[in-house]
Design a protein around this motif. Structure first.
Motif, PDB file in Angstrom:
ATOM      1  N   LEU A  74       0.874  -1.161   0.000  1.00 34.46           N
ATOM      2  CA  LEU A  74       0.000   0.000   0.000  1.00 34.46           C
ATOM      3  C   LEU A  74       0.918   1.220   0.000  1.00 34.46           C
ATOM      4  O   LEU A  74       1.652   1.446   0.960  1.00 34.46           O
ATOM      5  CB  LEU A  74      -0.899  -0.010   1.235  1.00 34.46           C
ATOM      6  CG  LEU A  74      -1.940   1.102   1.328  1.00 34.46           C
ATOM      7  CD1 LEU A  74      -2.954   0.988   0.191  1.00 34.46           C
ATOM      8  CD2 LEU A  74      -2.637   1.054   2.678  1.00 34.46           C
ATOM      9  N   VAL A  75       0.912   1.946  -1.116  1.00 36.93           N
ATOM     10  CA  VAL A  75       1.837   3.054  -1.316  1.00 36.93           C
ATOM     11  C   VAL A  75       1.073   4.367  -1.195  1.00 36.93           C
ATOM     12  O   VAL A  75      -0.003   4.522  -1.781  1.00 36.93           O
ATOM     13  CB  VAL A  75       2.510   2.957  -2.704  1.00 36.93           C
ATOM     14  CG1 VAL A  75       3.515   4.075  -2.898  1.00 36.93           C
ATOM     15  CG2 VAL A  75       3.181   1.597  -2.879  1.00 36.93           C
ATOM     16  N   HIS A  76       1.637   5.306  -0.436  1.00 34.13           N
ATOM     17  CA  HIS A  76       1.006   6.619  -0.264  1.00 34.13           C
ATOM     18  C   HIS A  76       1.522   7.576  -1.330  1.00 34.13           C
ATOM     19  O   HIS A  76       2.732   7.733  -1.497  1.00 34.13           O
ATOM     20  CB  HIS A  76       1.316   7.165   1.130  1.00 34.13           C
ATOM     21  CG  HIS A  76       0.668   8.470   1.401  1.00 34.13           C
ATOM     22  ND1 HIS A  76       1.390   9.619   1.553  1.00 34.13           N
ATOM     23  CD2 HIS A  76      -0.640   8.814   1.539  1.00 34.13           C
ATOM     24  CE1 HIS A  76       0.550  10.621   1.789  1.00 34.13           C
ATOM     25  NE2 HIS A  76      -0.676  10.154   1.780  1.00 34.13           N
ATOM     26  N   HIS A  77       0.588   8.184  -2.088  1.00 31.41           N
ATOM     27  CA  HIS A  77       0.912   9.163  -3.134  1.00 31.41           C
ATOM     28  C   HIS A  77       0.085  10.414  -2.890  1.00 31.41           C
ATOM     29  O   HIS A  77      -1.055  10.493  -3.337  1.00 31.41           O
ATOM     30  CB  HIS A  77       0.559   8.638  -4.530  1.00 31.41           C
ATOM     31  CG  HIS A  77       1.364   7.487  -4.990  1.00 31.41           C
ATOM     32  ND1 HIS A  77       2.677   7.586  -5.339  1.00 31.41           N
ATOM     33  CD2 HIS A  77       1.032   6.183  -5.188  1.00 31.41           C
ATOM     34  CE1 HIS A  77       3.128   6.410  -5.730  1.00 31.41           C
ATOM     35  NE2 HIS A  77       2.153   5.549  -5.641  1.00 31.41           N
ATOM     36  N   GLY A  78       0.602  11.392  -2.180  1.00 32.96           N
ATOM     37  CA  GLY A  78      -0.145  12.626  -1.951  1.00 32.96           C
ATOM     38  C   GLY A  78      -1.431  12.368  -1.201  1.00 32.96           C
ATOM     39  O   GLY A  78      -1.416  11.891  -0.081  1.00 32.96           O
ATOM     40  N   ALA A  79      -2.562  12.669  -1.849  1.00 30.25           N
ATOM     41  CA  ALA A  79      -3.863  12.507  -1.199  1.00 30.25           C
ATOM     42  C   ALA A  79      -4.439  11.102  -1.394  1.00 30.25           C
ATOM     43  O   ALA A  79      -5.504  10.802  -0.862  1.00 30.25           O
ATOM     44  CB  ALA A  79      -4.845  13.544  -1.741  1.00 30.25           C
TER      45      ALA A  79
END
Length: 71
Positions: A59-64
């Motif tokens: 699970l990768v966080h990209h900005g919003a």
């Protein structure tokens, strides 16, 4: 094809190759367990986990938004 799913208030983009991971996040974990993965991805950029069948996901966080991928 990229799809977006809302999980515990978070937008998660994903493709069909991670459908088991999406199912796991939505149906196998309660809100508090989901929160652990989203918090980790938010704080470190990524949360790696394994579903009940032994498949691994990131699970990768990209900005919003977040993105669910296979490692």
């Amino acid at each position: 094809m990229e799809t977006k799913t809302i999980i515990n208030g978070h937008t998660v983009s994903h493709d069909d190759s991670v459908s088991h991971g999406i199912y796991y996040l939505i149906h196998e974990l309660d809100a508090q367990e989901q929160k652990v993965f989203f918090d980790q991805a938010y704080n470190t950029g990524v949360a790696v986990f394994e579903d009940h069948m032994g498949y691994k996901y990131k699970l990768v966080h990209h900005g919003a938004e977040y993105q669910l991928v296979k490692p």
